[in-house]
Design a protein around this motif. Sequence first.
Motif, short mmCIF file in Angstrom:
data_model
loop_
_atom_site.label_atom_id
_atom_site.label_comp_id
_atom_site.label_asym_id
_atom_site.label_seq_id
_atom_site.Cartn_x
_atom_site.Cartn_y
_atom_site.Cartn_z
N UNK A 113 9.49 11.40 -1.24
CA UNK A 113 8.59 12.29 -1.71
C UNK A 113 8.48 11.77 -3.25
N UNK A 114 9.36 11.23 -3.75
CA UNK A 114 9.25 10.65 -4.98
C UNK A 114 8.18 9.51 -5.10
N UNK A 115 8.59 8.77 -4.15
CA UNK A 115 7.68 7.56 -4.05
C UNK A 115 6.32 7.84 -3.74
N UNK A 116 6.15 9.08 -3.24
CA UNK A 116 4.56 9.64 -2.72
C UNK A 116 4.52 9.22 -1.29
N UNK A 117 5.50 8.86 -0.47
CA UNK A 117 5.12 8.45 1.00
C UNK A 117 5.19 9.80 1.61
N UNK A 118 6.19 10.60 1.41
CA UNK A 118 6.18 12.09 2.19
C UNK A 118 5.30 12.90 1.28
N UNK A 119 4.32 13.64 1.61
CA UNK A 119 3.32 14.39 0.99
C UNK A 119 3.26 15.90 1.40
N UNK A 134 9.75 -10.56 -7.82
CA UNK A 134 8.20 -11.06 -8.20
C UNK A 134 7.25 -10.12 -7.26
N UNK A 135 7.70 -9.61 -6.27
CA UNK A 135 6.93 -8.69 -5.33
C UNK A 135 6.37 -7.39 -5.98
N UNK A 136 7.16 -7.14 -7.05
CA UNK A 136 7.02 -5.65 -7.45
C UNK A 136 7.87 -4.52 -7.04
N UNK A 143 6.87 -0.95 0.02
CA UNK A 143 6.62 -2.22 0.65
C UNK A 143 7.30 -3.33 -0.01
N UNK A 144 7.36 -3.61 -1.22
CA UNK A 144 8.09 -4.66 -1.88
C UNK A 144 9.59 -4.65 -1.40
N UNK A 161 8.09 3.79 7.64
CA UNK A 161 7.37 4.61 6.67
C UNK A 161 6.88 3.43 5.60
N UNK A 162 7.14 2.23 5.27
CA UNK A 162 6.42 1.44 4.21
C UNK A 162 5.45 0.73 4.80
N UNK A 163 5.29 0.57 6.36
CA UNK A 163 3.98 -0.09 6.54
C UNK A 163 3.05 1.19 7.27
N UNK A 164 3.29 2.11 7.37
CA UNK A 164 2.42 3.18 7.94
C UNK A 164 1.78 4.07 6.92
#
Length: 977
Positions: free
Chosen positions: A423-429, A902-904, A908-909, A971-974
């Motif tokens: 939720x914090x990362x914005x992935x669960x809305x 370096x990927x941020x 996903x990073x 979760x990261x890819x979808x």
Amino acid sequence: MTITRDSIKDIWGERTLHNEGTWPERVDERTLDAPDDWVQSTCLLCSNGCALDIGVKDGKIVGVRGRKEDVVNKGRLGPKGLHGWEANNSADRLTHPLIRQDGELKPATWDEAMELIVNRTRELRDRYTASSIGFYTSGQLYLEEYYTLGVIGKAGLGTPHMDGNTRLCTATSAAALKETFGSDGQPGSYFDIDVADTILHVGHNISNTDTVLWMRILDRRAAPNPPKLVVIDPRETATAKEADIHLAPKVGTNVVLLNGLLYLLIKNGQIDREFIAEHTIGFEDLEHTVAAYPPERVAEITGLDIAKLQAAADAIGQAERLISTALQGVYQSNQATAAAVQINNINLIRGMIGRPGCGILQMNGQPTAQNTRETGADGDLPAFRNWDNEDHIQELAALWNVDPAIIPHWAPPTHALNIFHLVESGSIRMLWISATNPAVSMPDLNKIRNILEKEGLFLVVQDAFMTETAAYADVVLPAAIWGEKTGCSTNVDRTVHISHKAIEPPGEAKADLDIFLDFARRMDFRDKDGQPLIKWHTPEEAFEAWKACTRGRPCDYTGLSYAKLTGGSGIAWPCNEQYPEGHHQLYSDLQFPTTDEQCETYGHDLLTGGAVTQDEFRARAANGRAILKPAEFEPHMEVPDEDYPMWLSTGRVVYHFHTRTKTGRSPELQNKEPDAFVQLNPQDAEALDIEEGDMVRVTSRRGKAMAPARVRDIRRGHVFMPFHFGYWDEKDGRPRAANELTIFEWDPVSKQPTFKYAAVRIEKLTGHATEQKANQAGESGHNKERRDSALGSVLSELKQAVASHAHVSEKGGPQGNMGNEGVPSHVADYLQLLIQSEKRLIRAYEAVKQTHSNVPDIAPECTLFTKWSSEAIERLEPFADKYGLGSTNEAGRLDQLFDFGGKGKGSFALLRDLHDLWLLVNESMISVIALSQAAQALRDEAFLEALRKTLHTNERQRKWFLTRIKQAAPQSLIVPS
């Protein structure tokens, strides 16, 4: 009006002595008016599961009495059971749905509220898949409600993001049972207490958490031939004061202490070798591991007296019938699952399981926590099925008549803290919270508040009261509670009770089951034949559906029914054709569900949490035998220092439950324990010029809390705060929640938060009203200022670790140099490659830890892996001197391949960095394997042993990365964050 005893003043009541293994009846009653009717029910204010009758007059609850015919409590009730019912009559119950409009929660109709929820659910599912939706439920609903929610989430939506607040209290119980026995389900029974000759409580303050079970023990202790009592707890609680032997270790050293007890039991020959050989696997590994924990080392780390340690081992070793219990002092502390498994190991190597008086109770913290786990509402699959077993997925798909692909089994289930992190990362809305209050109960409350008010989050809260969490909601659904609905609950020792509806809920409040059924109907969830997915409409129909789900599984309910549970005692599962009246002694045949077909999990690395594969599990061939799993000790990441010199531990008090949503609304319970407090040692208090009742401020790296001091018996350097107190009834605007201070971090296996340790400092406040004003902020007046975690000191240590190995020089040339033994330089080349790989791993772990410092499990794992790489380099140094080092500079090649940090930032990073770390660990492993072959040819046993140890830690790292990648990838890819 009938009050048989004052449970506020006399918590446990008069003694009723056991008679030859039988616990006599004693009916406790508290009614404030003469009831017109009595309705059968069960207390839902601890995990004991005491049967009671609800007294009803004029449509209101007027009191309760214990049910003497019930095997669990024989009529007894504790303070919460006798008083907690008053919350039902509270004037501040939620009675209508609420919807947030223009920043305020305003009354709405059920149609308006549910249509808003349904529309938002469809929108998110269609745009981002069901992985954008999460459910966070409770340990206080009924079995029928959990199962319905589980089917909605897993077969209706197909979301992997489901968990309960049982993650906070007893996830480790389930995890430890799975690791040892292959499945959840308690191997012990309350009946074992009636005949055991020795009782071991580890981190279990049973006198406060399970008052009626403690009455059972006290009645044994007061009778002839009392059981010996051994208690492990850093505080001198009422439980500890009753003990024959009390061990008070330093916080976070449970694994050391338990390994020390195992060491002594094995050394003294107080083990059942025949039982071990026939009914367990893994003893050799266990014996090898605990050999490193002799009494002297255990005493040094734990702070315990050696004589006391030996006395405890003697008591356990001489027992003929041993019952062991554990609770939050294990589950919420350092290395939770590893420690809980060692308790299992103690009983197993003594052969103390599967017969009367011999068992293990990995206790629960909530009344229906067992049902959350059984039904799959906590992320596991229903009826203890294995999400990693395709046959189990097919079974569920056939039962529900759905496509197997919709059932989330492509990655480990998402646990509670990770749901909030997503939720914090914005992935669960969208997050739907039912019957729990994370704005008080979760660790690091400032972080949780920021998550709950995150822009873009659609938050649904389903509760009976306007809790601290409900205040953040977009939609609030008013729920019925205990006494206002019908359902079943299962307690710690697997006894199933029915609770019948006694009164109507207030206003428009609805039973949680009815809310979930309404949601499923409006969403129009269908099976493969186009029929409604949820085919039941009443609690009893839901129970029958659940029974079908359990057929043939360890938690078999097929012999139970509403009619069978009504009128008499609760009945333990398994209850089926084989055990038509239930079965209290699980594993009486000494056959454990550790076959590939039955097991709920293939297991994990207890230190890292890396998952064991199906092939690896099969290769171990447990085949119905219990699994003895050892664990090395690893200290916590956060430790006291000059700025934060003391250990904080949190826990319960006898008069309250969780965040006091109910008990805080019972006048006598609330008046007895009206506020938070800070317990500290008398010597520490004197040094800080603190006296009983002084207002003190406790500060951690995350926040602060203020409460009166209690100067009582606790280890020096340790402080304790109860976690019950939040802000819904605050009067003076000060921060008082213990979880303002705790760490957002979890056990690597059970994923349970570590509430039992945090480094803090204590200060006496004078004129604290000024301080309160300075700390006021937001709705509840707590300080929103956060302190960074102590990454600086960790990074400094890491840099020193790298520097300490810089003296391993890069000797020789590509072809010409020979080692000291005249060995050709290619051994030196590969040794150089391996050392450079381990150094590169250290630098990579440092970079990843810095870049992803907001991901809670990354820092602990990277710190552990850094330690392992440093130890590997240290082990290899003598062989660098012996064989030399090549001159090839592989570091440059590796640096070009991998760009850690370096990927941020972001999910996903992180996935890419985990991917690269997995590759880098494999780079190291290939060098180890190549050198191992050479070491065998050279007959260099010392070199080979050093390489074996390095390979072992590399394999554990690789396994964890693979587990974590599987968890993160979907979760990261979808779902973008």
